[in-house]
Enzyme design. Structure first.
Site, short mmCIF file in Angstrom:
data_model
loop_
_atom_site.label_atom_id
_atom_site.label_comp_id
_atom_site.label_asym_id
_atom_site.label_seq_id
_atom_site.Cartn_x
_atom_site.Cartn_y
_atom_site.Cartn_z
N LYS A 213 4.63 7.77 -8.99
CA LYS A 213 3.82 6.58 -8.67
C LYS A 213 2.49 6.98 -7.95
CE LYS A 213 3.40 1.85 -8.02
NZ LYS A 213 2.33 2.05 -9.20
N LYS B 93 4.29 9.44 0.89
CA LYS B 93 4.19 8.01 1.36
C LYS B 93 5.21 7.19 0.82
CE LYS B 93 -0.14 6.35 1.56
NZ LYS B 93 -1.40 5.57 1.30
N LYS C 263 -0.74 11.26 -9.45
CA LYS C 263 -2.05 10.43 -9.36
C LYS C 263 -2.66 10.77 -10.84
CE LYS C 263 -4.30 8.64 -5.92
NZ LYS C 263 -3.87 7.71 -4.96
P1 NAD Z 1 -13.04 -1.21 0.71
O1 NAD Z 1 -13.84 -0.69 -0.24
O2 NAD Z 1 -12.55 -2.72 0.65
O3 NAD Z 1 -13.71 -1.31 2.13
C1 NAD Z 1 -14.49 -0.24 2.91
C2 NAD Z 1 -14.99 -0.85 3.96
O4 NAD Z 1 -15.46 0.58 4.98
C3 NAD Z 1 -16.49 -1.70 3.97
O5 NAD Z 1 -16.35 -2.52 4.71
C4 NAD Z 1 -17.37 -0.57 4.01
O6 NAD Z 1 -18.51 -1.39 4.67
C5 NAD Z 1 -16.87 0.21 5.16
N1 NAD Z 1 -17.41 1.41 5.30
C6 NAD Z 1 -17.79 2.23 4.47
N2 NAD Z 1 -18.41 3.29 4.83
C7 NAD Z 1 -18.63 3.17 6.17
C8 NAD Z 1 -19.00 3.80 7.41
N3 NAD Z 1 -19.66 5.08 7.19
N4 NAD Z 1 -19.01 3.20 8.82
C9 NAD Z 1 -18.23 2.11 8.83
N5 NAD Z 1 -18.10 1.22 7.97
C10 NAD Z 1 -17.99 1.84 6.43
O7 NAD Z 1 -11.77 -0.14 1.04
P2 NAD Z 1 -10.48 -0.46 1.29
O8 NAD Z 1 -9.66 -0.77 0.12
O9 NAD Z 1 -10.41 -1.35 2.57
O10 NAD Z 1 -9.70 0.53 1.74
C11 NAD Z 1 -10.13 1.40 3.13
C12 NAD Z 1 -9.38 2.49 3.36
O11 NAD Z 1 -8.12 2.40 3.18
C13 NAD Z 1 -9.70 3.86 2.40
O12 NAD Z 1 -9.59 4.82 3.22
C14 NAD Z 1 -8.64 3.54 1.45
O13 NAD Z 1 -8.48 5.07 0.77
C15 NAD Z 1 -7.37 3.38 2.54
N6 NAD Z 1 -6.25 2.47 1.65
C16 NAD Z 1 -6.52 1.51 0.91
C17 NAD Z 1 -5.50 0.72 0.37
C18 NAD Z 1 -5.71 -0.66 -0.44
O14 NAD Z 1 -4.39 -1.25 -0.59
N7 NAD Z 1 -6.67 -0.95 -0.49
C19 NAD Z 1 -4.01 1.12 0.51
C20 NAD Z 1 -3.85 2.39 1.43
C21 NAD Z 1 -5.11 3.20 1.66
#
Ligand code: NAD
Length: 428
Positions: free
Chosen positions: A71, A95, A107
């Site tokens: 996955k 995970k 992946k």
């Molecule tokens: P997203 O793109 O929706 O949001 C990212 C946020 O980070 C935005 O608000 C952006 O402004 C902010 N950002 C970017 N650069 C920044 C900086 N230098 N300083 C402060 N803020 C900053 O992304 P997301 O889906 O919310 O994912 C966020 C994290 O969580 C990533 O590491 C992603 O890999 C991880 N993640 C996401 C999911 C998911 O289901 N979306 C699942 C597991 C892990």
């Protein structure tokens, strides 16, 4: 002076080696788990809108499927490398294992930049990716999902190609589909809500009533917004939120001492999770430097933006009041900063446990699709809560019994489960 480029696969392997040594895994099991079981690299020729043919490079890596079908997401990125995909596939194995869902780790990726591709060209890449790998993926072998720069539309094109080739409907082949086209209700909220279910359990262990805690959040995207929403619904107060400002090319922290209002911030945020600084000022928010989120006098830090955000350079700025770091992002804390937090006795909720709500809900999507029966949103979220709560309990139990840091305990549980599956199958 020569510097060695950061290689995520080497990092993933060295993390594994450390835990394998503690667990005293047999040599054969170690050798099997420290590398992917299968890797596919292929070309995807696409006739571009201007009539020329461009050849893209595609990847799929199945790190381990001893516990269930592989996955993991498919990334579209101009700098994609096989080593990044290998590392991410290995992290997916751990995970899925730590939250105890019957899936392995995989992946995929394509070296491309969707910013410079039309919708039709992207569709051709998706369909070409499937045509090249169709024999090696499927609902009972390898189930992809969206990731960096891919979304539900890309997944539907891939599903459509897979179904056209197989001549049937296989909605359980791919997850992250839009609701109504086989997607699960609750997926949008799942990662952020999952972060808070885990945090809620950690606060119980620490004897801190959640409704008397205060948090500071990095990010205002999918994970951060839903984590902040669930946390405030449970009575917590978020005083600061940091996000990226696309116009100024820096990040800012927006602070309101009495607590931010998520609804009003959502009203002035763009679809990338950037907050409009001028409108924030009009609403009474104090605009501070990007890293200020980390220096707030709060109980909880919730990094939910990017990797490497709490590092050697800034870990010393974290206030003494901070008792918990809940890692919503992937890899937000560097190993050096992790050591400092360990020494300070901060309770760190490790990323691959804390943000596993997303993949858990993808698993629910797969289950619903395979059964062709869809659950109500409340049911999805209740099941998610149960899964996250029991995953936390297992990790916390091991951590307190053996006096381990939560991250080490989570790795030990995850790797041990996969090693056991490999042994029971007679593979090593
Ligand atoms: P997203 O793109 O929706 O949001 C990212 C946020 O980070 C935005 O608000 C952006 O402004 C902010 N950002 C970017 N650069 C920044 C900086 N230098 N300083 C402060 N803020 C900053 O992304 P997301 O889906 O919310 O994912 C966020 C994290 O969580 C990533 O590491 C992603 O890999 C991880 N993640 C996401 C999911 C998911 O289901 N979306 C699942 C597991 C892990």
């Amino acid at each position: 002076m020569e510097t060695t480029p950061y290689n995520p696969f080497q990092v993933a392997q060295s993390q594994f080696d450390k835990v394998a040594a503690v667990l005293e895994l047999d040599e054969g099991v170690r050798e099997l788990l420290r590398q992917p079981m299968r890797e596919y690299q292929f070309t995807i020729p696409v006739r571009m809108d201007d009539g020329t043919v461009q050849v893209f490079k595609g990847f799929r890596v199945q790190h381990n499927d001893a516990r269930g079908p592989a996955k993991g997401g498919i990334r579209f990125h101009p700098m994609e490398t096989i080593d990044t995909v290998r590392a991410l596939s290995m992290w997916m194995t751990w995970k899925c294992s730590v939250v105890d869902i019957p899936l392995g780790g995989g992946k995929g990726g394509v070296i491309c930049d969707p910013h410079h591709l039309s919708q039709r060209e992207q569709e051709q890449i998706c369909r070409g990716w499937i045509r090249q790998i169709v024999k090696n993926v499927g609902p009972i072998s390898d189930v992809p999902a969206p990731d960096v720069m891919t979304n539900g539309q890309h997944m539907l094109w891939m599903l459509d190609e897979f179904e056209a080739i197989h001549g049937g409907r296989y909605p359980g082949f791919i997850t992250g589909k839009p609701v109504g086209m086989g997607g699960s209700l609750g997926r949008t909220e799942a990662t952020g809500f999952g972060v808070v279910y885990t945090l809620r359990e950690a606060l119980k262990v620490l004897g801190l009533p959640l409704d008397r805690t205060v948090a500071s959040v990095q990010g205002f995207g999918n994970v951060a917004q839903y984590a902040a929403q669930r946390y405030t619904q449970l009575g917590g107060t978020v005083v600061a939120i940091s996000c990226w400002d696309q116009a100024d090319k820096v990040s800012y922290t927006f602070r309101k001492k009495g607590g931010v209002c998520l609804q009003e911030l959502r009203g002035i945020a763009d679809k990338f999770g950037g907050i409009d600084k001028n409108r924030a000022r009009d609403l009474g928010y104090e605009k501070m430097p990007g890293e200020a989120w980390l220096e707030q006098e709060v109980d909880i830090l919730l990094p939910a933006a990017l990797e490497n955000q709490i590092n050697r350079g800034n870990v010393g700025k974290i206030a003494k009041s901070v008792k918990v770091v809940a890692e919503g992002a992937n890899g937000p804390t560097t190993p050096e900063a992790d050591e400092v937090l360990k020494e300070r006795g901060v309770f760190v909720l490790p990323d691959f446990l804390t943000n596993a709500g997303g993949v858990t809900c993808s698993y629910f999507e797969q289950v619903q699709c395979n059964a062709n029966y869809f659950w109500e949103k409340d049911e999805v979220l209740a099941k998610l809560d149960t899964k996250m709560t029991s995953a936390f309990a297992a990790v916390n139990e091991l951590a307190s019994r053996q006096k381990l840091f939560m991250r080490d305990a989570a790795y030990m549980i995850a790797i041990n489960r996969v090693a056991e599956a490999v042994r029971l199958r007679g593979w090593a």
